[in-house]
Design a protein around this motif. Structure first.
Motif, PDB file in Angstrom:
ATOM      1  N   HIS A 162       0.613  -1.766   0.021  1.00 31.29           N
ATOM      2  CA  HIS A 162       0.143   0.110  -0.349  1.00 31.29           C
ATOM      3  C   HIS A 162       1.264   0.416   0.606  1.00 31.29           C
ATOM      4  O   HIS A 162       1.744   1.174   0.927  1.00 31.29           O
ATOM      5  N   LEU A 217      -3.660   4.970   2.061  1.00 29.91           N
ATOM      6  CA  LEU A 217      -3.996   4.553   3.380  1.00 29.91           C
ATOM      7  C   LEU A 217      -4.688   5.866   3.776  1.00 29.91           C
ATOM      8  O   LEU A 217      -5.805   5.299   4.677  1.00 29.91           O
ATOM      9  N   LYS A 255      -8.081   5.182   2.149  1.00 25.21           N
ATOM     10  CA  LYS A 255      -9.151   4.219   2.820  1.00 25.21           C
ATOM     11  C   LYS A 255      -9.842   5.195   4.470  1.00 25.21           C
ATOM     12  O   LYS A 255     -10.808   4.277   5.078  1.00 25.21           O
ATOM     13  N   GLN A 256      -8.824   5.828   5.304  1.00 28.92           N
ATOM     14  CA  GLN A 256      -9.403   6.372   5.999  1.00 28.92           C
ATOM     15  C   GLN A 256      -9.782   7.265   5.900  1.00 28.92           C
ATOM     16  O   GLN A 256     -11.053   7.623   7.285  1.00 28.92           O
ATOM     17  N   ALA A 298      -9.064  -0.100   6.681  1.00 30.87           N
ATOM     18  CA  ALA A 298      -7.801   0.713   6.629  1.00 30.87           C
ATOM     19  C   ALA A 298      -6.970   0.239   8.008  1.00 30.87           C
ATOM     20  O   ALA A 298      -6.391   0.644   7.507  1.00 30.87           O
ATOM     21  N   ALA A 301      -4.593  -2.275   6.127  1.00 28.77           N
ATOM     22  CA  ALA A 301      -4.009  -1.964   5.532  1.00 28.77           C
ATOM     23  C   ALA A 301      -2.851  -1.541   6.184  1.00 28.77           C
ATOM     24  O   ALA A 301      -1.199  -1.342   5.583  1.00 28.77           O
ATOM     25  N   ILE A 302      -3.007  -0.230   7.297  1.00 29.69           N
ATOM     26  CA  ILE A 302      -2.651   0.879   7.586  1.00 29.69           C
ATOM     27  C   ILE A 302      -1.739   0.229   8.600  1.00 29.69           C
ATOM     28  O   ILE A 302       0.309  -0.299   8.528  1.00 29.69           O
ATOM     29  N   TYR A 354       1.264  -2.186   6.368  1.00 24.77           N
ATOM     30  CA  TYR A 354       1.483  -1.087   5.492  1.00 24.77           C
ATOM     31  C   TYR A 354       3.069  -0.533   6.306  1.00 24.77           C
ATOM     32  O   TYR A 354       4.220  -0.364   6.759  1.00 24.77           O
ATOM     33  N   GLU A 413      -0.225   5.133  12.449  1.00 25.28           N
ATOM     34  CA  GLU A 413      -1.726   5.653  12.632  1.00 25.28           C
ATOM     35  C   GLU A 413      -1.401   6.684  12.346  1.00 25.28           C
ATOM     36  O   GLU A 413      -2.400   7.620  12.402  1.00 25.28           O
ATOM     37  N   VAL A 423      -1.650   8.996   9.295  1.00 26.35           N
ATOM     38  CA  VAL A 423      -2.317   8.753   9.103  1.00 26.35           C
ATOM     39  C   VAL A 423      -3.816   9.516   9.274  1.00 26.35           C
ATOM     40  O   VAL A 423      -4.236  10.419   7.965  1.00 26.35           O
TER      41      VAL A 423
END
Length: 90
Positions: free
Chosen positions: A3, A8, A11-12, A60, A63-64, A67, A79, A82
Motif C-alpha cells: 500500500h 492509507l 481508506k481512512q 483501513a 492496510a495500515i 504498511y 496510525e 495517517v
C-alpha cells in the motif's frame, strides 16, 4: 499487498465518512429505544450504514497494519501519521 501512504489516507477518509453517516442517522432517527422505535426501513438503513463503516474501518486498519510492517515502522506511529494527514487534507 503493498500500500502507498496515499492509499492509507483514502481508506481512512472513507471510513471516517462512513462513521459520520452512522452518527448522522443516529441524530436523525433518535434513540432506537424511544417509544415507537425505528421503522423497518430506518433499521435497515442504519444497519447497512453501520456495516459499511465497520468494513471500511477494518480495511483501513488492515492496510495500515500491513504498511507499518512493510516499512518497519510502529503501528501507532503510522496510525498517527495517517490521522494527521486525513485531518490536514480535511
Amino acid at each position: 499487498m503493498a500500500h502507498t501512504f496515499e492509499e492509507l489516507i483514502e481508506k481512512q477518509r472513507a471510513a471516517d465518512e462512513a462513521h459520520r453517516r452512522v452518527e448522522a442517522l443516529l441524530v436523525q432517527y433518535g434513540p432506537a429505544t424511544q417509544i415507537g422505535g425505528w421503522s423497518g426501513m430506518q433499521r435497515q438503513t442504519y444497519d447497512t450504514a453501520w456495516r459499511a463503516w465497520r468494513d471500511l474501518e477494518r480495511d483501513a486498519h488492515t492496510a495500515i497494519t500491513e504498511y507499518a510492517k512493510e516499512q518497519g515502522a510502529s503501528l501507532g506511529g503510522v496510525e498517527s501519521e495517517v490521522a494527521q494527514a486525513v485531518r490536514k487534507a480535511g
